[in-house]
Structures are given as C-alpha cells and as structure tokens.
Design an enzyme around this catalytic site. Sequence first.
Site, PDB file in Angstrom:
ATOM      1  CE  LYS A   4       0.542  -6.355 -34.689  1.00 11.68           C
ATOM      2  NZ  LYS A   4      -0.359  -5.620 -33.805  1.00 11.68           N
ATOM      3  CE1 TYR A   8      -4.804  -4.678 -35.372  1.00  8.34           C
ATOM      4  CE2 TYR A   8      -3.881  -4.316 -33.193  1.00  8.34           C
ATOM      5  CZ  TYR A   8      -4.034  -5.107 -34.321  1.00  8.34           C
ATOM      6  OH  TYR A   8      -3.408  -6.331 -34.368  1.00  8.34           O
ATOM      7  CG  ASP A  37       0.304  -6.277 -30.598  1.00  6.57           C
ATOM      8  OD1 ASP A  37       1.404  -6.615 -31.057  1.00  6.57           O
ATOM      9  OD2 ASP A  37      -0.723  -6.174 -31.307  1.00  6.57           O
ATOM     10  CG  HIS A  59      -0.754  -5.724 -39.617  1.00  4.67           C
ATOM     11  ND1 HIS A  59      -1.445  -4.718 -38.991  1.00  4.67           N
ATOM     12  CD2 HIS A  59      -1.288  -6.869 -39.133  1.00  4.67           C
ATOM     13  CE1 HIS A  59      -2.352  -5.223 -38.165  1.00  4.67           C
ATOM     14  NE2 HIS A  59      -2.272  -6.530 -38.250  1.00  4.67           N
TER      15      HIS A  59
END
Length: 276
Positions: free
Chosen positions: A77, A52, A47, A110
């Site tokens: 996401k 990120y 994930d 998200h």
Amino acid sequence: MINTATVSLNNGVNMPWVGLGVYKAESGEPTKNAVLQALKDGYRSIDTASFYDNEESVGEAIRESGVPREEIFLTTKVWNDEQGFEQTMEAFERSRQKLGVDVIDLYLIHWPVPGKYKETWGAMEKLYNEGKVKAIGVSNFTEEHLENLMKEAKVTPAVNQVEYHPKNAQKGLREFCETHGIQMEAWRPLGRGDLLEDETIQQIADRHGKTTAQILIRWCLETKVVTIPKSITPERITANAQVFDFSLTAEDIQAIDGMNEDLRYGYHPDDFPYDK
C-alpha cells in the site's frame, strides 16, 4: 494445507480468500519467519504496506520459501505522506525494490487523504495500465470516498480493504461494494483479542469443534469478505488457515450478525489524523 480457493476480482485476477497480514510485525526475523510459516502452511496471499516498514523482510521470505513467485498474491500500500501523482509513482518503485519483485499483485491507497487520493488514483491507474500491478484498489474508503473517486476514475477499484469484524459489520458498505463489483477485504478480523473470548463466538466454536479465531475468519468468508488475519505465532498462523473444512449454519451467521455495534478499534476514515 489451506484451501486454494480464490475470488475473481472485477478485472479477472484471482485473489485468495485468506491471506497473512503483517501489520505491526517487526521487520527482520519476526516478519520473515511469519511469512515463511504461512507459505509453508499453504497460504498464497501476503499483505504488507510501506508504512509497516517490513517489505524487505516479506520479500526475503518469499525468495527463501521456494514457492514460485507466480503462485503468491502480494499486496502492498501507498502511505499517506507518499500520496499525489509523482509521489505515488516513486513510492511504488521503493516498495517494488524493497519487496524484490517485478510486479505487485495488488496495490492499495492506504487511507483516503483529503485532496490527494484522486491524484494518487491517477498514478495507480498508470501503474496498472503499464502492467506493473495486476490489480489496484483502496483501503479504508467509505461509500462517499468510493463514489467521489469513481466519478472520475477510469478503472474501478478491485478491492476495498477495511476494518471488518462482527462488531463492525459495515453492512451498507458491503452492499455498496458488492453492487459496484468491488471486493471487500477485512483487516483486524479478530478484533483486538476481545472477540476471541466473546461468549457467542465461543459457543459457536464449541459446536463446530473449532477455535474462536477460525469462527471469526469463517464468518468473513461466509459474508463474501476476503480476510488477512495477522499473527506471528506459528501455531496460530497454521490454525487460522484451517477454515475450509466446515461451514457456519444460518443460525450461526444470524447470531454473529447480531453482535454488530458499529464499533471500530481503529480510526473512522473521516477522523484519521491526516496532518500528522
């Protein structure tokens, strides 16, 4: 080896019960090594998210792992400043290229950006109908957000990924998701470290000869919530996968359920600073 147990989502796609989360894992070697370790240990779910900033490292690890792509369930996401119909279509393509894959297994919104998430969902539905993603879902949505979305949605979200752990058990949301065929998924299942030292969890861990992290992960599974514990430490990644060779007792679950305080370590979706 991790048990390859999966749950069937509302569109028939199978999703592993346990995966590796890479939130706050630095791009480059830290993320790459964590994913390689996880895949070596038998994890088949990874994930990540555009926010990120480590999608490229995840993609590199997947290619280098030797594990066939079709065996890996890959989630990413769309971030808040990428939302809207066209923006989401573009964000998806950026993520897909960074990951170096043709198809993404699960694509999530998200956060429910006010005034934007319905339009974003329209793009998600298009991507889904075009076969570019195998399943679409949301993250950090409350019952109210889900109800709002589903009034106009043609596709019901397959997953709702939320902050979930014994101190924030979200029973109402869990029941809502179950009623509507939406699979709940836990981020931050281990809390911020404090839960790993909690006396109740420690006592249960001692009884089962397991780590406190393993108890927290197993609790997610016992409550039918998919989970993605984050770690970049090889030993912890390995240990976090070893949760399929025991079960919690009814008393264990009752004790853990009794820890709920509606305590969040992250933002409540209604309080998120969307304008930043």
